[in-house]
Design an enzyme around this catalytic site. Structure first.
Site, PDB file in Angstrom:
ATOM      1  N   HIS A 309      -2.523   3.829  -7.730  1.00 21.87           N
ATOM      2  CA  HIS A 309      -2.979   3.028  -6.593  1.00 21.87           C
ATOM      3  C   HIS A 309      -4.409   2.588  -6.826  1.00 21.87           C
ATOM      4  O   HIS A 309      -5.199   3.300  -7.441  1.00 21.87           O
ATOM      5  CB  HIS A 309      -2.879   3.848  -5.298  1.00 21.87           C
ATOM      6  CG  HIS A 309      -3.040   3.031  -4.053  1.00 21.87           C
ATOM      7  ND1 HIS A 309      -4.267   2.747  -3.501  1.00 21.87           N
ATOM      8  CD2 HIS A 309      -2.117   2.441  -3.252  1.00 21.87           C
ATOM      9  CE1 HIS A 309      -4.103   2.018  -2.407  1.00 21.87           C
ATOM     10  NE2 HIS A 309      -2.816   1.814  -2.237  1.00 21.87           N
ATOM     11  N   ASP A 367       4.566   2.459  -2.032  1.00 25.50           N
ATOM     12  CA  ASP A 367       5.403   1.296  -2.294  1.00 25.50           C
ATOM     13  C   ASP A 367       6.656   1.662  -3.080  1.00 25.50           C
ATOM     14  O   ASP A 367       7.704   1.024  -2.922  1.00 25.50           O
ATOM     15  CB  ASP A 367       4.606   0.229  -3.065  1.00 25.50           C
ATOM     16  CG  ASP A 367       3.420  -0.280  -2.265  1.00 25.50           C
ATOM     17  OD1 ASP A 367       3.644  -0.724  -1.124  1.00 25.50           O
ATOM     18  OD2 ASP A 367       2.291  -0.211  -2.755  1.00 25.50           O
TER      19      ASP A 367
END
Length: 432
Positions: A309, A367
């Site tokens: 991330h 995600d």
């Protein structure tokens, strides 16, 4: 917040020194206050993408990317997803504290009874092609809300701000479900006041008039958690867009529409779609080792989407929450044998067992799991970013509200480092 600490700059050409105040927040690094820098030195700062610049003060959300911490108003995301509903988190973001029972019931009532949209808004959808991307539809219809609710556009009236906030949080799921139904060619499903926020959204998305639709409690709770996990995330691109638009004193419906537009970008809201595209590229479980090696090859363009991330340099705290929901949803729906989902599960195992990814802290992020859950629920990939917007609307609204209530509010005006031509003489067209 202000301290006695200063940061000294020295001009090597003149030898002059300039002291800048240092400000401390409750959490996170201190910041150097450069607001008077240009007036005192004649210099601006240069910070493309604002990655080293605090653009505002905020009491809403704190992220510690190194430690994998996400907090809303001081409560960790793990606590909130375990114990709260999405509407309770929405109240927390808007009002600053968790509600008591009376406050929650009143807030839930306001949101529930604002979920209907003006009947004339239905006609807006007829102006879009059936294959229009639902995010394009959302950009249009959310901005159009301002043409229906003239009674709550005075941003300086606290009551009108509150009404607009409630309307946006209530109506965005209705509009999102309508965009989904319009693409399918199915009739719109009206909201039901006897269902909670997540149940109502799923009902509007998947019910049809021909037969009753039962909302699975497992799916409703998973959707509620997805919305909580996406509710706010500090000053990301879409939130900063909402704040910048709001600084011009634009109405809240226009500001949230601008946030939706920013979120539409694949670098921001489309990451879970990229996960499914990657899984399709891998194609089968037996090809996972091959793609694991490709991901480790710095000369190969292939990358594992949904791992690591931009902010979290450790484990994404939202991912652990969603992994448990992912397992529950797949078990509830009995889709363990679906090819892409099987690839996702095996890829996760392979990456977490590989020292290369573990040492680099490239863990699955939110995600990775949200794309799997939403696909299993039956949402088309074009709706993934729309669902992100449904959850994030409360964060956008809270950030907009906080900014408007800031006494020192000024219109945003970033500076630039000009690199174009110096002044030159104009040449008439017949002499060029």
């Amino acid at each position: 917040m202000k301290t006695d600490k200063t940061f000294t700059l020295r001009n090597d050409e003149t030898g002059e020194e300039f002291k800048l105040p240092v400000l401390d927040g409750i959490e996170g690094p201190s910041v150097i206050d450069v607001r008077k820098l240009y007036g005192e030195t004649g210099y601006f700062t240069f910070d493309p993408s604002y990655t080293s610049t605090a653009s505002c003060k905020s009491r809403l959300t704190f992220i510690d990317g190194d430690e994998g911490v996400l907090m809303h108003r001081g409560y960790t995301i793990e606590e909130l997803t375990e114990n709260s509903t999405f509407l309770e988190v929405a109240y927390l973001l808007l009002e600053g504290d968790l509600p008591n029972k009376k406050q929650y019931d009143e807030f839930e009532h306001h949101i529930t009874y604002h979920t209907l949209v003006h009947e004339q808004l239905h006609k807006f959808f007829q102006g879009f092609r059936r294959d229009a991307h639902p995010m394009a539809v959302m950009c249009g219809v959310v901005a159009a809300l301002s043409s229906f609710y003239h009674d709550s556009l005075d941003i300086w009236d606290p009551k009108q701000r509150e009404i607009s906030a409630h309307r946006l949080i209530a109506k965005i799921p209705t509009l999102a479900a309508m965009a989904h139904k319009y693409a399918l060619g199915q009739p719109f499903v009206y909201p039901r006041n006897d269902l909670n926020y997540a149940e109502n959204f799923l009902h509007m998305c998947f019910a049809v008039p021909a037969e009753p639709y039962h909302v699975s409690p497992v799916l409703a709770r998973a959707m509620d958690k997805i919305l909580i996990l996406h509710a706010d995330h500090e000053q990301n691109a879409s939130t900063s867009t909402v704040r910048l638009a709001g600084s011009s004193q634009a109405n809240p419906f226009a500001c949230i529409s601008s946030g939706i537009t920013s979120l539409w970008g694949p670098a921001h809201g489309g990451a879970n779609q990229a996960v499914l595209a990657m899984l399709r590229e891998i194609g089968s479980v037996d090809r996972i080792p091959e793609f694991i090696e490709k991901a480790k090859d710095k000369d190969d363009p292939f990358r594992l989407m949904g791992f690591g991330h931009r902010v979290y340099k450790n484990y994404d705290p939202r991912a652990g929450v969603l992994k448990a929901s992912c397992d529950e949803v797949l078990d509830e729906l009995g889709v363990e044998n679906e090819p892409l989902l099987a690839i996702a599960r095996e890829l996760e195992k392979a990456a977490l067992a590989d020292d290369y990814f573990v040492e680099r802290k490239l863990f699955p992020n939110v995600d990775f799991y949200s794309g799997i859950i939403l696909k299993a629920m039956g949402f088309p990939e074009e709706m993934f970013t729309v669902l992100f917007a449904v959850g994030r609307t409360v964060g956008w609204v809270a950030q907009w509200k906080e900014m408007i209530e800031e006494p020192t509010l000024r219109i945003g005006r970033p500076r630039q480092l000009y690199t174009g031509p110096a002044k030159r003489d104009y040449v008439p067209i017949d002499k060029r």
